[in-house]
Motif scaffolding. Structure first.
Motif, mmCIF file in Angstrom:
data_model
loop_
_atom_site.group_PDB
_atom_site.id
_atom_site.type_symbol
_atom_site.label_atom_id
_atom_site.label_comp_id
_atom_site.label_asym_id
_atom_site.label_seq_id
_atom_site.Cartn_x
_atom_site.Cartn_y
_atom_site.Cartn_z
ATOM 1 N N GLU A 148 0.786 -1.230 0.000
ATOM 2 C CA GLU A 148 0.000 0.000 0.000
ATOM 3 C C GLU A 148 0.820 1.285 0.000
ATOM 4 N N ARG A 149 2.050 1.174 -0.473
ATOM 5 C CA ARG A 149 2.863 2.378 -0.639
ATOM 6 C C ARG A 149 3.602 2.279 -1.966
ATOM 7 N N SER A 150 4.009 3.399 -2.466
ATOM 8 C CA SER A 150 4.722 3.450 -3.740
ATOM 9 C C SER A 150 6.199 3.143 -3.511
ATOM 10 N N GLU A 151 6.787 2.392 -4.430
ATOM 11 C CA GLU A 151 8.232 2.155 -4.402
ATOM 12 C C GLU A 151 8.786 2.472 -5.784
ATOM 13 N N VAL A 152 10.005 2.976 -5.820
ATOM 14 C CA VAL A 152 10.655 3.307 -7.084
ATOM 15 C C VAL A 152 11.973 2.549 -7.138
ATOM 16 N N ARG A 153 12.109 1.739 -8.183
ATOM 17 C CA ARG A 153 13.332 0.964 -8.380
ATOM 18 C C ARG A 153 13.753 1.091 -9.840
ATOM 19 N N SER A 154 15.041 0.872 -10.096
ATOM 20 C CA SER A 154 15.550 0.982 -11.460
ATOM 21 C C SER A 154 16.277 -0.298 -11.846
ATOM 22 N N TRP A 155 16.248 -0.584 -13.141
ATOM 23 C CA TRP A 155 16.828 -1.821 -13.676
ATOM 24 C C TRP A 155 17.541 -1.526 -14.985
ATOM 25 N N ARG A 156 18.578 -2.350 -15.281
ATOM 26 C CA ARG A 156 19.288 -2.286 -16.563
ATOM 27 C C ARG A 156 19.525 -3.698 -17.053
ATOM 28 N N ARG A 157 19.633 -3.841 -18.356
ATOM 29 C CA ARG A 157 19.926 -5.148 -18.929
ATOM 30 C C ARG A 157 21.385 -5.504 -18.639
ATOM 31 N N GLY A 158 21.581 -6.695 -18.097
ATOM 32 C CA GLY A 158 22.926 -7.184 -17.806
ATOM 33 C C GLY A 158 23.560 -7.831 -19.029
ATOM 34 N N ALA A 159 24.809 -8.278 -18.874
ATOM 35 C CA ALA A 159 25.573 -8.864 -19.977
ATOM 36 C C ALA A 159 24.901 -10.101 -20.564
ATOM 37 N N ALA A 160 24.225 -10.867 -19.733
ATOM 38 C CA ALA A 160 23.573 -12.093 -20.197
ATOM 39 C C ALA A 160 22.105 -11.860 -20.571
ATOM 40 N N GLY A 161 21.679 -10.595 -20.647
ATOM 41 C CA GLY A 161 20.313 -10.285 -21.032
ATOM 42 C C GLY A 161 19.337 -10.206 -19.874
ATOM 43 N N GLU A 162 19.800 -10.536 -18.675
ATOM 44 C CA GLU A 162 18.925 -10.468 -17.501
ATOM 45 C C GLU A 162 18.789 -9.014 -17.035
ATOM 46 N N MET A 163 17.750 -8.742 -16.270
ATOM 47 C CA MET A 163 17.574 -7.403 -15.724
ATOM 48 C C MET A 163 18.237 -7.355 -14.349
ATOM 49 N N VAL A 164 19.128 -6.375 -14.168
ATOM 50 C CA VAL A 164 19.899 -6.228 -12.942
ATOM 51 C C VAL A 164 19.444 -4.930 -12.270
ATOM 52 N N GLU A 165 19.175 -5.044 -10.966
ATOM 53 C CA GLU A 165 18.739 -3.829 -10.270
ATOM 54 C C GLU A 165 19.871 -2.819 -10.201
ATOM 55 N N GLN A 166 19.490 -1.571 -10.412
ATOM 56 C CA GLN A 166 20.410 -0.435 -10.394
ATOM 57 C C GLN A 166 20.031 0.435 -9.190
ATOM 58 N N PRO A 167 20.957 0.729 -8.303
ATOM 59 C CA PRO A 167 20.598 1.592 -7.163
ATOM 60 C C PRO A 167 20.048 2.942 -7.636
ATOM 61 N N VAL A 168 19.114 3.496 -6.888
ATOM 62 C CA VAL A 168 18.540 4.813 -7.190
ATOM 63 C C VAL A 168 19.041 5.787 -6.135
ATOM 64 N N GLU A 169 19.641 6.879 -6.586
ATOM 65 C CA GLU A 169 20.085 7.955 -5.697
ATOM 66 C C GLU A 169 19.275 9.194 -6.021
ATOM 67 N N VAL A 170 18.757 9.851 -4.989
ATOM 68 C CA VAL A 170 17.978 11.072 -5.168
ATOM 69 C C VAL A 170 18.798 12.244 -4.657
ATOM 70 N N ALA A 171 18.947 13.249 -5.544
ATOM 71 C CA ALA A 171 19.744 14.442 -5.184
ATOM 72 C C ALA A 171 18.819 15.519 -4.653
#
Length: 136
Positions: free
Chosen positions: A113-136
């Motif tokens: 019941e709360r919003s979450e924000v996460r980021s992902w990038r395609r890894g070398a093997a085509g899998e999605m790898v989580e990318q840390p999110v930093e807020v300035a």
């Protein structure tokens, strides 16, 4: 892979877009500059998916216009965002299949019941790898 850096304004904008479109998925384009690059502009676009409650599509014309505008301001497209109004911020199979190399994919999801924000990038093997999110 470095973190996805978001300005506080960019973060608030994509969260507001997700809330406004609920129960449909929202989508948009992340624009920024710098070294390392940081997202300071969120370009909200209309979700063109035929079933927007369960998927998203960014029109080629919206992407082309954003690319042109970014280039004119010496900026670049750093990635994309969309929401998962009924599920956590993890990539679906469709998200994984559509991901482009070198782009960040920010997902606004619902978790306990709360919003979450996460980021992902395609890894070398085509899998999605989580990318840390930093807020300035």
């Amino acid at each position: 892979m470095g973190p996805l850096r978001l300005s506080s304004h960019a973060l608030a904008t994509l969260q507001a877009h997700a809330a406004a479109e609920r129960p449909r998925e929202c989508c948009g384009i992340l624009v920024g500059a710098g070294s390392p690059p940081a997202v300071d502009e969120v370009v909200a676009v209309t979700n063109r998916h035929p079933h927007p409650r369960g998927g998203y599509t960014i029109a080629a014309a919206d992407l082309a216009a954003t690319l042109r505008a970014a280039r004119q301001r010496r900026r670049r497209v750093l990635g994309f965002y969309h929401s998962h109004p009924q599920s956590p911020a993890r990539p679906s199979e469709a998200d994984r299949a559509a991901a482009w190399d070198g782009m960040s994919y920010c997902i606004v999801g619902e978790c306990a019941e709360r919003s979450e924000v996460r980021s992902w990038r395609r890894g070398a093997a085509g899998e999605m790898v989580e990318q840390p999110v930093e807020v300035a």
